[in-house]
Design an enzyme around this catalytic site. Structure first.
Site, short mmCIF file in Angstrom:
data_model
loop_
_atom_site.label_atom_id
_atom_site.label_comp_id
_atom_site.label_asym_id
_atom_site.label_seq_id
_atom_site.Cartn_x
_atom_site.Cartn_y
_atom_site.Cartn_z
N GLY A 278 0.85 -1.19 0.00
CA GLY A 278 0.00 0.00 0.00
C GLY A 278 0.88 1.23 0.00
O GLY A 278 1.02 1.94 -1.00
N CYS A 349 -7.88 20.30 19.29
CA CYS A 349 -7.85 20.46 20.75
C CYS A 349 -7.15 19.28 21.40
O CYS A 349 -7.72 18.57 22.24
CB CYS A 349 -9.26 20.65 21.28
SG CYS A 349 -9.98 22.14 20.65
N GLU A 350 -5.98 19.03 20.96
CA GLU A 350 -5.04 18.02 21.46
C GLU A 350 -3.69 18.66 21.18
O GLU A 350 -3.60 19.55 20.36
CB GLU A 350 -5.09 16.73 20.62
CG GLU A 350 -6.38 16.00 20.59
CD GLU A 350 -6.58 15.16 21.83
OE1 GLU A 350 -5.58 14.66 22.37
OE2 GLU A 350 -7.73 15.04 22.25
C1 LIG Z 1 -2.88 -7.57 5.61
C2 LIG Z 1 -2.21 -6.34 5.11
N1 LIG Z 1 -1.79 -6.32 3.84
C3 LIG Z 1 -1.18 -5.22 3.34
C4 LIG Z 1 -0.99 -4.07 4.11
C5 LIG Z 1 -0.32 -2.90 3.49
O1 LIG Z 1 0.83 -2.55 4.16
P1 LIG Z 1 1.78 -1.41 3.60
O2 LIG Z 1 0.92 -0.22 3.31
O3 LIG Z 1 2.74 -1.16 4.69
O4 LIG Z 1 2.41 -1.94 2.37
C6 LIG Z 1 -1.41 -4.07 5.44
C7 LIG Z 1 -1.22 -2.89 6.28
O5 LIG Z 1 -1.59 -2.79 7.40
C8 LIG Z 1 -2.04 -5.23 5.97
O6 LIG Z 1 -2.47 -5.29 7.22
#
Ligand SMILES: Cc1ncc(COP(=O)(O)O)c(C=O)c1O
Length: 425
Positions: A278, A349-350
């Site tokens: 991601g 407000c933190e």
């Molecule tokens: C099961 C799973 N796959 C993929 C990802 C993507 O991770 P990243 O954005 O670090 O590549 C996550 C992130 O939490 C995840 O929990």
């Protein structure tokens, strides 16, 4: 004085045109990042699939981009699945994830005929098996394992440890899976693990893959011929100027060589490899533009520079002590004596510090601050805390710029409010 340029666009002009705070996403950088993974896999000559992890950043435009680039999509909720379907994302390229899917979400996955579902627990395997009988469509099922690998990253995002809510503990796998045929309505095709996020070292991935290959072999002895291995996401990105860079080519080369050797040792067929990045794809493709307001000097302590956003549009510093770098977009060339050490604060407000101790040219009200590498887990984690409307998202492609998410209005904040009868007159 020249302005800060991001993906060939003048960021000060973008701030003027769309107002601040503003998420800016570059389709060109998304493409560069995605194709670097595709190329590395293609070179290795193995069967592979790249599932973009939608949790990092998802909306209908992003689904279109991911589809255009030929990636598959990992969704973790009915909402992400709905977004993908509304964007016309091909259902067979959707993988439905999630650590506690509701029965409604599982039904939705069957009804929309997604390509894959990852079962996260023994409970889910049984639930999927019970519900599968009602549907003709048989998605491929992968079983998520918690392999007990510690990746070197922030504690809160280590999801592969045994002490984790995610996946089936390694030691329980044999008994949970039983003999092939136990889940007679399911087409179980592979295993999945995700050992954490923001990882730079490929060793934990190799250790995880060895563990998973041994498990594939153990399950083969129970009659399961599982041909897919999903090693999750987690490739790190440099947030700060001196941070390491994750070498995707070296990682894929090492991984493929390692898996080839281990598969041979175990007399196992080389599995189809899946990954779920991601952050690596979207993180560097985004920046956030803010306008600076109050600048407050606490004598002998620090200088606070407040911006017109904060933990509402980027909760990661508050959640994970995440670090970011920033520049003053309208002051890119300056003398050393004009620099100052400041702390960037949000407006909530933190004590919502976005960046503590960053060196910037002298900050003044009206300056535009660009926080870099905010593409992942910013927009997707944003909230309306303090009844602050969420920022707009603008997409850049070549020399074009266009809104892909409108700025929320005060009326949007009231959209779901209802008054009880005793106040509605
Ligand atoms: C099961 C799973 N796959 C993929 C990802 C993507 O991770 P990243 O954005 O670090 O590549 C996550 C992130 O939490 C995840 O929990």
């Amino acid at each position: 004085m020249s302005n800060y340029i991001f993906s060939n666009h003048d960021t000060v002009a973008l701030a003027k045109k769309y107002d601040t705070p503003l998420y800016v996403i570059s389709e060109d950088i998304i493409e560069k990042n995605a194709t670097s993974i595709q190329r590395a896999f293609a070179r290795s000559g193995v069967d592979y699939e790249i599932n973009y992890a939608g949790k990092a950043f998802l909306n209908t435009a992003m689904c279109k981009i991911i589809h255009r680039l030929g990636l598959s999509l990992d969704v973790v909720s009915g909402g992400e699945l709905y977004t993908a379907m509304q964007a016309g994302f091909p259902r067979e390229k959707i993988c439905f994830h999630g650590s506690n899917k509701s029965i409604e979400e599982i039904r939705m996955a069957f009804e929309t005929k997604v390509g894959k579902i990852v079962a996260d627990s023994e409970y889910e395997l049984h639930l999927l098996n019970d519900l599968a009988g009602e549907y003709e469509h048989k998605p491929e099922i992968l079983v998520r394992v918690s392999p007990g690998i510690e990746a070197h990253t922030h504690e809160y995002v280590q999801t592969g440890r045994i002490d984790s809510k995610f996946g089936i503990p390694l030691r329980n796998m044999e008994s949970v899976m039983g003999e092939a045929g136990k889940y007679d309505k399911l087409s179980i095709v592979g295993l999945h693990c995700h050992i954490g996020s923001q990882i730079f070292d490929d060793r934990p991935f190799l250790i995880a893959s060895e563990t998973m290959l041994k498990l594939l072999k153990q399950l083969e002895e129970k009659g399961y011929y599982l041909e897919q291995l999903n090693l999750g996401g987690g490739f790190g990105i440099p947030y700060l100027k001196d941070d390491a860079v994750f070498d995707i080519d070296a990682y894929i080369d090492d991984l493929v060589t390692f898996i080839r050797t281990k598969s041979e040792e175990l007399s196992l067929k080389f599995p189809k490899l899946l990954v779920e990045p991601g952050r690596y794809i979207i993180g560097p493709a985004g920046i956030t533009l803010y306008e600076i307001g109050t600048v407050k000097e606490v004598p002998h302590t620090r200088k606070y520079v407040s911006v017109d956003g904060g933990m509402t549009d980027n909760p990661r510093p508050a959640l994970y002590n995440a670090l970011y770098h920033a520049v003053i977009a309208n002051k890119t060339s300056f003398e050393e004596e004009e620099e100052e050490l400041v702390t960037i604060s949000g407006r909530c407000c933190e004590t919502d510090t976005l960046i503590s101790d960053v060196v910037l040219p002298r900050c003044e009200a009206g300056d535009i601050l660009a926080v870099l590498n905010t593409g992942a887990y910013n927009y997707s984690m944003a909230s309306n805390y303090n009844r602050i409307p969420r920022p707009a998202v603008v997409l850049l492609k070549g020399d074009q710029d266009q809104l892909i998410v409108e700025r929320e209005t005060y009326d949007d904040l009231l959209l779901k409010d209802r008054l009880p009868d005793w106040y509605a007159s």
